[in-house]
Design a protein around this motif. Structure first.
Motif, PDB file in Angstrom:
ATOM      1  N   LYS A 150       2.539  -3.262  -8.890  1.00 52.48           N
ATOM      2  CA  LYS A 150       2.367  -4.660  -9.328  1.00 52.48           C
ATOM      3  C   LYS A 150       3.130  -4.861 -10.645  1.00 52.48           C
ATOM      4  CE  LYS A 150      -0.836  -5.135  -6.072  1.00 52.48           C
ATOM      5  NZ  LYS A 150      -0.956  -6.047  -4.971  1.00 52.48           N
TER       6      LYS A 150
ATOM      7  N   PHE B  25      -2.136 -10.313   1.606  1.00 51.53           N
ATOM      8  CA  PHE B  25      -2.566  -8.937   1.835  1.00 51.53           C
ATOM      9  C   PHE B  25      -4.020  -8.929   2.311  1.00 51.53           C
ATOM     10  CE2 PHE B  25      -4.052  -4.786  -0.017  1.00 51.53           C
ATOM     11  CZ  PHE B  25      -3.333  -3.987   0.847  1.00 51.53           C
TER      12      PHE B  25
ATOM     13  N   THR C 210      -7.624  -9.914   0.400  1.00 53.21           N
ATOM     14  CA  THR C 210      -8.099 -11.267   0.126  1.00 53.21           C
ATOM     15  C   THR C 210      -9.207 -11.681   1.098  1.00 53.21           C
ATOM     16  OG1 THR C 210      -5.786 -11.719  -0.471  1.00 53.21           O
ATOM     17  CG2 THR C 210      -7.279 -13.590  -0.444  1.00 53.21           C
TER      18      THR C 210
ATOM     19  N   SER D 188      -4.580  -7.073 -10.239  1.00 57.23           N
ATOM     20  CA  SER D 188      -4.492  -5.671  -9.831  1.00 57.23           C
ATOM     21  C   SER D 188      -3.505  -4.939 -10.729  1.00 57.23           C
ATOM     22  CB  SER D 188      -4.000  -5.588  -8.384  1.00 57.23           C
ATOM     23  OG  SER D 188      -3.583  -4.269  -8.067  1.00 57.23           O
TER      24      SER D 188
ATOM     25  N   ARG E 287       0.781  -1.217   0.000  1.00 55.64           N
ATOM     26  CA  ARG E 287       0.000   0.000   0.000  1.00 55.64           C
ATOM     27  C   ARG E 287       0.820   1.278   0.000  1.00 55.64           C
ATOM     28  NH1 ARG E 287      -5.093   0.461  -1.762  1.00 55.64           N
ATOM     29  NH2 ARG E 287      -5.370  -1.720  -2.176  1.00 55.64           N
TER      30      ARG E 287
ATOM     31  N   VAL F  92      -4.240 -17.498  -3.569  1.00 60.18           N
ATOM     32  CA  VAL F  92      -3.413 -16.315  -3.848  1.00 60.18           C
ATOM     33  C   VAL F  92      -2.110 -16.758  -4.507  1.00 60.18           C
ATOM     34  CG1 VAL F  92      -2.226 -14.333  -2.817  1.00 60.18           C
ATOM     35  CG2 VAL F  92      -4.407 -15.119  -1.855  1.00 60.18           C
TER      36      VAL F  92
ATOM     37  N   ALA G  22      -3.449 -10.854  -8.004  1.00 61.92           N
ATOM     38  CA  ALA G  22      -3.063  -9.440  -7.928  1.00 61.92           C
ATOM     39  C   ALA G  22      -1.572  -9.256  -8.169  1.00 61.92           C
ATOM     40  CB  ALA G  22      -3.457  -8.861  -6.573  1.00 61.92           C
TER      41      ALA G  22
ATOM     42  N   GLY H 169      -7.752  -4.176  -7.813  1.00 58.82           N
ATOM     43  CA  GLY H 169      -7.689  -5.617  -7.580  1.00 58.82           C
ATOM     44  C   GLY H 169      -8.692  -6.033  -6.522  1.00 58.82           C
ATOM     45  N   THR H 170      -8.837  -5.201  -5.507  1.00 56.55           N
ATOM     46  CA  THR H 170      -9.803  -5.496  -4.444  1.00 56.55           C
ATOM     47  C   THR H 170     -11.218  -5.548  -5.008  1.00 56.55           C
ATOM     48  OG1 THR H 170      -8.360  -4.316  -2.911  1.00 56.55           O
ATOM     49  CG2 THR H 170     -10.598  -4.770  -2.156  1.00 56.55           C
TER      50      THR H 170
ATOM     51  N   PHE I  33      -2.423  -1.904  -9.577  1.00 61.94           N
ATOM     52  CA  PHE I  33      -1.799  -0.968  -8.627  1.00 61.94           C
ATOM     53  C   PHE I  33      -0.371  -0.686  -9.134  1.00 61.94           C
ATOM     54  CE2 PHE I  33       0.646  -0.327  -4.662  1.00 61.94           C
ATOM     55  CZ  PHE I  33      -0.101   0.670  -4.068  1.00 61.94           C
TER      56      PHE I  33
HETATM   57  C1  LIG Z   1      -2.348  -5.753  -4.169  1.00 60.51           C
HETATM   58  C2  LIG Z   1      -3.138  -6.928  -3.759  1.00 60.51           C
HETATM   59  C3  LIG Z   1      -4.543  -6.924  -3.754  1.00 60.51           C
HETATM   60  C4  LIG Z   1      -5.358  -5.685  -3.968  1.00 60.51           C
HETATM   61  O1  LIG Z   1      -5.136  -5.010  -5.143  1.00 60.51           O
HETATM   62  P1  LIG Z   1      -5.536  -3.431  -5.206  1.00 60.51           P
HETATM   63  O2  LIG Z   1      -5.485  -3.143  -6.662  1.00 60.51           O
HETATM   64  O3  LIG Z   1      -4.518  -2.700  -4.423  1.00 60.51           O
HETATM   65  O4  LIG Z   1      -6.897  -3.295  -4.653  1.00 60.51           O
HETATM   66  C5  LIG Z   1      -5.209  -8.088  -3.454  1.00 60.51           C
HETATM   67  N1  LIG Z   1      -4.544  -9.205  -3.143  1.00 60.51           N
HETATM   68  C6  LIG Z   1      -3.192  -9.260  -3.117  1.00 60.51           C
HETATM   69  C7  LIG Z   1      -2.521 -10.551  -2.794  1.00 60.51           C
HETATM   70  C8  LIG Z   1      -2.448  -8.117  -3.402  1.00 60.51           C
HETATM   71  O5  LIG Z   1      -1.113  -8.161  -3.352  1.00 60.51           O
END
Ligand SMILES: *Cc1c(COP(=O)(O)O)cnc(C)c1O
Length: 391
Positions: A209, A103, A106, A204, A2, A154, A182, A77-78, A206
């Protein structure tokens, strides 16, 4: 993942002259700057900021890249995970099995749809869900009066979970497999890419990533036409066939057009970046395998190398020595979810989660990105070897 500021701002000097970034987005930007600016300006010119043409173009490119039949771009990703769970229709009394060593997202999405996250232990070598622990967790959940419905596998640090062994368990128990990819977009098992391993796969975009935009973004993959149609509706407030026709409770889960435009440019260099990540990870492995536990991706698999994570009893000493040399590191994750305040009361594998607890105290993620220079890596390896030699 984050604290994004960390990746760009908190770089510090290796010598008086250079900076080491944990994830270097500025070098990437320099290599594609003109194309990025062109793509962003094109969106500013046409003005379709929401669901503009770049979003659909991106979805097509993502299906071609992953091999999944449908890709639905969304806001993070969330939200991709949340949309997937909403599509299953689960709720109160339903159990969703999630690894504890991951994270917060999940497990969070499970609680948000009113279901119960059940924490499962992970494998010490792959860091991914332990199939053995899943089996005992399912029994435990049933004994507690919950209905087993979904397993969220995951792909931690970029390595796909063990879908070949998870699938028969899921089939026997009628569980839907939702892949939390993600961190693993671009990874593969055999000749199949991430996007095709679960009934649904969430990724994701983000910024930090493997494939990241310049804000929040994500996508959900599925081969099922009905699921895709449902998720497309859920993404826009449960919209029906007409714009102000609302047929179900949904969310605002769209991806911004500007982010789609940025991702289209970054996708052009993604394959070569994945190849560079492979080279960088191999250099770490060659330099460190005899002094710490290094990632073992196993046969027939390719990680997307979101993180390069070592395991050592000397974790804190190693981190401090690297910090003293201006080399940033990170701990993913210092506390497993079953020990977090928000999830402390959730059910777990009745046999406990010893591996998640063990790893939380010993993992350390090293600088990892496609632009990491050999010279810098050699320095990082030398510092780690020196510390271990002194313990
Ligand atoms: C980054 C991440 C997420 C969430 O992705 P966001 O785009 O930040 O909401 C979910 N699960 C895992 C394992 C992640 O590393």
């Amino acid at each position: 993942m984050r604290q994004f500021g960390k990746y760009v701002a908190e770089t510090s000097a290796v010598s008086a002259h250079e900076n080491v970034a944990f994830i270097d987005l500025q070098t990437q930007r320099r290599t594609i700057r003109d194309r990025l600016e062109g793509a962003i300006n094109a969106v500013l010119d046409h003005g379709q900021f929401i669901m503009g043409p770049e979003v659909e173009m991106l979805e097509q490119r993502l299906t071609a890249f992953s091999g999944a039949r449908h890709a639905i771009a969304c806001s993070s990703g969330t939200d991709a995970l949340l949309l997937a769970l909403m599509a299953t229709g689960i709720g109160r009394g339903d159990a969703v099995f999630v690894p504890s060593f991951t994270f917060a997202s999940t497990a969070e999405v499970v609680a948000l749809v009113g279901a119960t996250p059940v924490f499962v232990d992970v494998d010490q070598v792959t860091f991914n869900m332990s199939v053995r622990s899943l089996t005992t967790s399912i029994q435990g959940a049933r004994d507690a009066g919950l209905r087993p419905r979904v397993v969220i596998a995951v792909d931690l640090f970029g390595l796909p979970a063990d879908y070949a062994r998870l699938t028969p368990v899921a089939v026997a128990e009628s569980l839907v497999i939702l892949a939390d990819a993600a961190q693993s977009f671009g990874a593969s098992i055999g000749n199949k890419r991430v996007g095709a391993f679960g009934a649904m796969t969430a990724t994701s975009f983000f910024p930090a990533k493997p494939l990241g935009c310049y804000g929040d973004g994500g996508a959900l993959f599925s081969d099922d036409d009905e699921t895709a149609t449902l998720v497309q509706s859920l993404r826009v407030h449960g919209q029906g066939s007409a714009k102000y026709d609302t047929v179900r409770v949904g969310i605002n889960g769209r991806l911004d057009t500007i982010q789609a435009a940025i991702l289209l440019v970054k996708l052009d260099i993604f394959e070569s970046e994945l190849a560079e990540r492979q080279i960088v990870s191999q250099r770490y492995t060659d330099g460190l395998r005899d002094v710490v536990q290094v990632p073992d991706v196993g046969q027939d698999r390719a990680s997307a190398w979101a993180q390069y994570t070592i395991v050592t009893n000397a974790r804190d000493m190693v981190a401090r020595a690297l910090q003293d040399q201006g080399i940033p590191t990170a701990v993913y994750y210092p506390k497993p979810l079953h020990e977090q305040l928000a999830y402390r009361d959730c059910p777990t594998d009745p046999r406990g989660l010893p591996i998640s607890e063990f790893l939380a105290g010993r993992v350390l993620s090293l600088p990892m990105h496609p632009y990491l220079e050999q010279r810098v890596q050699e320095r990082i390896i030398e510092v780690i070897r020196d510390v271990i030699a002194r313990t």
